[in-house]
Scaffold this active site. Structure first.
Site, short mmCIF file in Angstrom:
data_model
loop_
_atom_site.label_atom_id
_atom_site.label_comp_id
_atom_site.label_asym_id
_atom_site.label_seq_id
_atom_site.Cartn_x
_atom_site.Cartn_y
_atom_site.Cartn_z
N SER A 109 0.86 -1.18 0.00
CA SER A 109 0.00 0.00 0.00
C SER A 109 0.89 1.23 0.00
O SER A 109 1.83 1.34 0.79
CB SER A 109 -0.91 -0.01 1.22
OG SER A 109 -1.84 1.04 1.12
N GLU A 110 0.60 2.18 -0.91
CA GLU A 110 1.56 3.25 -1.21
C GLU A 110 1.85 4.17 -0.02
O GLU A 110 2.89 4.83 0.02
CB GLU A 110 1.06 4.08 -2.39
CG GLU A 110 -0.23 4.84 -2.11
CD GLU A 110 -0.99 5.20 -3.38
OE1 GLU A 110 -0.88 4.45 -4.36
OE2 GLU A 110 -1.69 6.22 -3.37
N ASN A 111 0.94 4.21 0.95
CA ASN A 111 1.22 5.07 2.11
C ASN A 111 2.33 4.50 3.00
O ASN A 111 2.81 5.18 3.89
CB ASN A 111 -0.06 5.31 2.92
CG ASN A 111 -0.77 4.03 3.30
OD1 ASN A 111 -0.89 3.11 2.50
ND2 ASN A 111 -1.23 3.95 4.52
#
Lengths: 232, 227
Positions: free
Chosen positions: A55-57
């Site tokens: 997940s990019e966060n």
């Protein structure tokens, strides 16, 4: 014989498109799921494969939604939904997360689209509608960085227009990056030999599919029926 | 003379911030948002701010409160419009807020470039798109790149989990997000920390942001998003 129309055809549901796509993700792949239909794929990953979701966060090893009462506001995915972390997972800073994304370390990114062109151009971040302030998020980084880009989308817009087009009319996210498209009617591969239909839903003819697709289609020699179970 | 970066009041945490400052604000949605520091900056009164953040605030708290009070002239972010970004939408549609949209990974990488003393970076992201318009382009080994300039803050506001008086920080799960890079990329970095511990109590193996990057620490014992 009457000419076939799309009204005669049973399309896949959004969940079925996600199910079908999930079954093409290979054991051991590191995968980023975009917002919408791509995120649904996490529910249908084959249990005999170990697939690591990023997940990019800044989460590597995203697990299922938390049971009620165990939600943690510090643990969210890119859609800001509450998630869990799998055993073996890790938290990383944003810079390290996008090093994974841009540096070619992800095997696959699944993205949504407004339009995909026959050259694999992707438009998925803005329609230039002045009433909707634009937002790009991580789409452009993912589109140029992951080893493979597959798109999940309805085959047509709500108005019945093709989303797979000869040339994109909406602003591009990236040029020439999409390799495969999963829709509610077909699975298509974009390559040097043009757009090849790998699968079509039962009963659909190439002519009917062609009528709702911009670029010229070619049926793969070993094409199959696109089927998915009823999934909740 | 001992190093002690811990300040006792919110007022002291944001003292000396001038009008027109560029402020880096950590957080991805509510996770890791330094809500209390945003309210301290509101009370402090600086205006005409340029804010760098992934999102443009939700509800009317934190960053959204600063914007709602008209303190923000320009926002640099990747995804301004999201669930509850009401203040941003009101201001943007009324033409009362400038928006610079940056691809998300380039937002953090531009800050990393500033932190690392680099003059600029060549990035493949956005090549041939609207977001590359006006940027210098260059081909390197057959691939096209655009020039992206460093993004430096006068002030960074970050939300940490543990902190000590030297300013060593850890973060909580995915609330880490932009904290580490923003802490490195500003002249003055202020951390609101949930727990303050004694020097040496944070295992050096798990320090995420070393104290050299942190100027002030204030104790704010709340969970993510000020909840």
């Amino acid at each position: 014989m009457a000419v076939q129309t799309l009204d005669d055809i049973t399309r896949l549901t959004r969940r079925q498109v996600a199910w079908r796509t999930a079954h093409d993700i290979e054991d051991g792949w590191y995968v980023n799921l975009g917002i919408g239909m791509p995120t649904m794929c996490s529910n249908y990953l084959p249990e005999d494969r170990e697939i690591v979701l990023q997940s990019e966060n800044g989460v590597l090893g995203v697990g299922p939604n938390p049971p009620e009462g165990e939600e943690d506001p510090d643990l969210v995915n890119a859609s800001k939904q509450l998630i869990t972390l799998l055993k073996g997972g890790s938290y990383v800073s944003h810079v390290d997360s996008f090093t994974m994304i841009r540096g070619g370390h992800l095997d696959l990114a699944l993205l949504g689209a407004f339009e995909v062109s026959e050259a694999g151009d992707l438009a998925n971040w803005t329609t230039n509608d002045p009433k909707f302030p634009p937002g790009v998020g991580g789409a452009m980084d993912l589109a140029v960085g992951a080893k493979r880009i597959w798109v999940l989308t309805e085959h047509c817009t709500r108005q019945g227009e093709p989303k797979l087009v000869k040339a994109c009319t909406y602003p591009l996210t990236a040029a020439g990056v999409v390799k495969r498209v999963y829709t509610d009617l077909a699975v298509l591969e974009l390559g040097d030999d043009g757009v090849v239909v790998l699968e079509m839903v039962p009963g659909l003819t190439l002519e009917t599919l062609q009528a709702v697709t911009g670029p010229e289609l070619r049926l793969a020699d070993d094409w199959r029926e696109l089927v998915a179970p009823e999934v909740g | 003379m001992a190093i002690n970066k811990i300040v006792e009041t919110m007022e002291a945490a944001v003292a000396g911030i001038g009008d027109g400052a560029t402020v880096l604000i950590s957080g991805f949605g509510n996770a890791g948002s330094p809500t209390a520091l945003c309210h301290a900056l509101l009370d402090q009164g600086a205006r005409d701010l340029v804010v760098v953040a992934n999102n443009a605030g939700t509800g009317r708290e934190g960053l959204a409160a600063l914007m709602d009070a008209g303190r923000v002239r320009r926002i640099v972010c990747s995804y301004p419009r999201s669930g509850g970004s009401v203040v941003f939408e009101e201001l943007y549609l009324a033409d009362k807020l400038e928006l610079e949209l940056v691809p998300q990974g380039i937002l953090s990488e531009r800050m990393r470039a500033a932190a690392a003393g680099l003059g600029a970076i060549y990035s493949p992201v956005g090549v041939g798109t609207q977001l590359a318009e006006g940027k210098e382009e260059r081909e390197i080994d057959g691939k096209r790149y655009v020039l992206e300039k460093p993004l430096k803050g006068d002030l960074a506001l970050v939300e940490a989990n543990l902190a000590d008086r030297w300013g060593n920080l850890t973060y909580a799960k995915s609330a880490r997000n932009f904290g580490p890079v923003m802490a490195m990329a500003a002249d003055v970095t202020v951390a609101q920390a949930r727990t303050i511990v004694g020097l040496g109590e944070i295992d050096p193996e798990i320090v995420v942001t070393p104290g050299i990057f942190v100027d002030r620490v204030v104790h704010v014992p709340t969970n993510a998003g000020g909840a």
